[in-house]
Write a protein that holds these residues in place. Sequence first.
Motif, mmCIF file in Angstrom:
data_model
loop_
_atom_site.group_PDB
_atom_site.id
_atom_site.type_symbol
_atom_site.label_atom_id
_atom_site.label_comp_id
_atom_site.label_asym_id
_atom_site.label_seq_id
_atom_site.Cartn_x
_atom_site.Cartn_y
_atom_site.Cartn_z
ATOM 1 N N PHE A 163 0.802 -1.227 0.000
ATOM 2 C CA PHE A 163 0.000 0.000 0.000
ATOM 3 C C PHE A 163 0.833 1.274 0.000
ATOM 4 C CE2 PHE A 163 -3.151 -3.054 0.594
ATOM 5 C CZ PHE A 163 -2.783 -3.898 1.650
ATOM 6 N N ASN A 180 -10.564 -1.027 -2.070
ATOM 7 C CA ASN A 180 -9.988 -1.463 -3.354
ATOM 8 C C ASN A 180 -9.320 -2.828 -3.195
ATOM 9 O OD1 ASN A 180 -10.768 0.965 -4.534
ATOM 10 N ND2 ASN A 180 -8.711 1.866 -4.463
ATOM 11 N N ASN A 198 -8.727 -8.233 -4.486
ATOM 12 C CA ASN A 198 -8.060 -9.465 -4.043
ATOM 13 C C ASN A 198 -9.004 -10.497 -3.452
ATOM 14 O OD1 ASN A 198 -5.183 -8.718 -4.514
ATOM 15 N ND2 ASN A 198 -5.793 -7.038 -3.158
ATOM 16 N N HIS A 246 -7.399 -13.468 0.269
ATOM 17 C CA HIS A 246 -6.030 -13.188 -0.188
ATOM 18 C C HIS A 246 -5.176 -12.640 0.964
ATOM 19 C CE1 HIS A 246 -2.790 -11.816 -2.813
ATOM 20 N NE2 HIS A 246 -3.372 -12.489 -3.801
ATOM 21 N N VAL A 277 -2.986 -10.437 0.867
ATOM 22 C CA VAL A 277 -2.836 -8.977 0.812
ATOM 23 C C VAL A 277 -4.015 -8.301 1.517
ATOM 24 C CG1 VAL A 277 -2.702 -6.988 -0.740
ATOM 25 C CG2 VAL A 277 -1.411 -9.039 -1.249
HETATM 26 C C1 LIG Z 1 -2.016 -12.257 -9.621
HETATM 27 C C2 LIG Z 1 -2.136 -11.264 -8.501
HETATM 28 C C3 LIG Z 1 -3.228 -11.324 -7.623
HETATM 29 C C4 LIG Z 1 -3.336 -10.421 -6.578
HETATM 30 C C5 LIG Z 1 -2.381 -9.435 -6.409
HETATM 31 N N1 LIG Z 1 -2.561 -8.539 -5.373
HETATM 32 C C6 LIG Z 1 -1.535 -7.797 -4.866
HETATM 33 C C7 LIG Z 1 -1.592 -6.462 -4.495
HETATM 34 C C8 LIG Z 1 -2.722 -5.553 -4.511
HETATM 35 C C9 LIG Z 1 -2.827 -4.586 -3.510
HETATM 36 C C10 LIG Z 1 -3.884 -3.709 -3.481
HETATM 37 C C11 LIG Z 1 -4.875 -3.808 -4.453
HETATM 38 O O1 LIG Z 1 -5.941 -2.956 -4.429
HETATM 39 C C12 LIG Z 1 -4.788 -4.790 -5.446
HETATM 40 C C13 LIG Z 1 -3.722 -5.662 -5.472
HETATM 41 N N2 LIG Z 1 -0.393 -6.071 -4.068
HETATM 42 C C14 LIG Z 1 0.402 -7.145 -4.151
HETATM 43 C C15 LIG Z 1 1.756 -7.283 -3.797
HETATM 44 C C16 LIG Z 1 2.528 -6.128 -3.282
HETATM 45 C C17 LIG Z 1 2.382 -8.506 -3.928
HETATM 46 C C18 LIG Z 1 1.644 -9.584 -4.413
HETATM 47 C C19 LIG Z 1 0.331 -9.440 -4.773
HETATM 48 N N3 LIG Z 1 -0.275 -8.231 -4.638
HETATM 49 C C20 LIG Z 1 -1.292 -9.355 -7.278
HETATM 50 C C21 LIG Z 1 -1.181 -10.273 -8.325
#
Ligand SMILES: Cc1ccc(Nc2c(-c3ccc(O)cc3)nc3c(C)cccn23)cc1
Length: 109
Positions: free
Chosen positions: A29, A81, A86, A90, A92
């Motif tokens: 973030f 968001n 996610n 997830h 995250v």
């Molecule tokens: C294939 C895939 C699936 C999920 C994600 N999400 C995600 C997000 C994220 C953050 C906030 C947001 O509003 C949306 C996405 N940040 C990451 C990070 C830093 C590492 C790995 C995954 N990350 C990434 C790739």
Amino acid sequence: KKLPLELRFCDEVLTELRKSKHYDINAPFLQPVDPVALNIPTYHKVIKKPMDLSTMADKLAAGDYTSPKEFEKDFDLIIKNCKLFNGEEHIVYAQALRLQDLYRAEMSK
Ligand SMILES: Cc1ccc(Nc2c(-c3ccc(O)cc3)nc3c(C)cccn23)cc1
């Protein structure tokens, strides 16, 4: 004069949230989501109002926020968001909830 007192407190909270000691929860973030780096080309189709902690810091410094309520709306956008894109399962999103806990703890000081 820099900021009105209430927004100066928001600045202190934001500074704390962005510290490297919280990297285990703030990392996703800190900067705008990069759909190319993360290989999520649908991101900007799903998320109409992207937000992140550095954008909030820029807005604060630019005097874009007129109240703590407006500041909080942008923080809530980061969490919403993340949940929308996610999903609740997830890792995250689990980090987003911990960031929200930290935000609330700092705001209640
Ligand atoms: C294939 C895939 C699936 C999920 C994600 N999400 C995600 C997000 C994220 C953050 C906030 C947001 O509003 C949306 C996405 N940040 C990451 C990070 C830093 C590492 C790995 C995954 N990350 C990434 C790739």
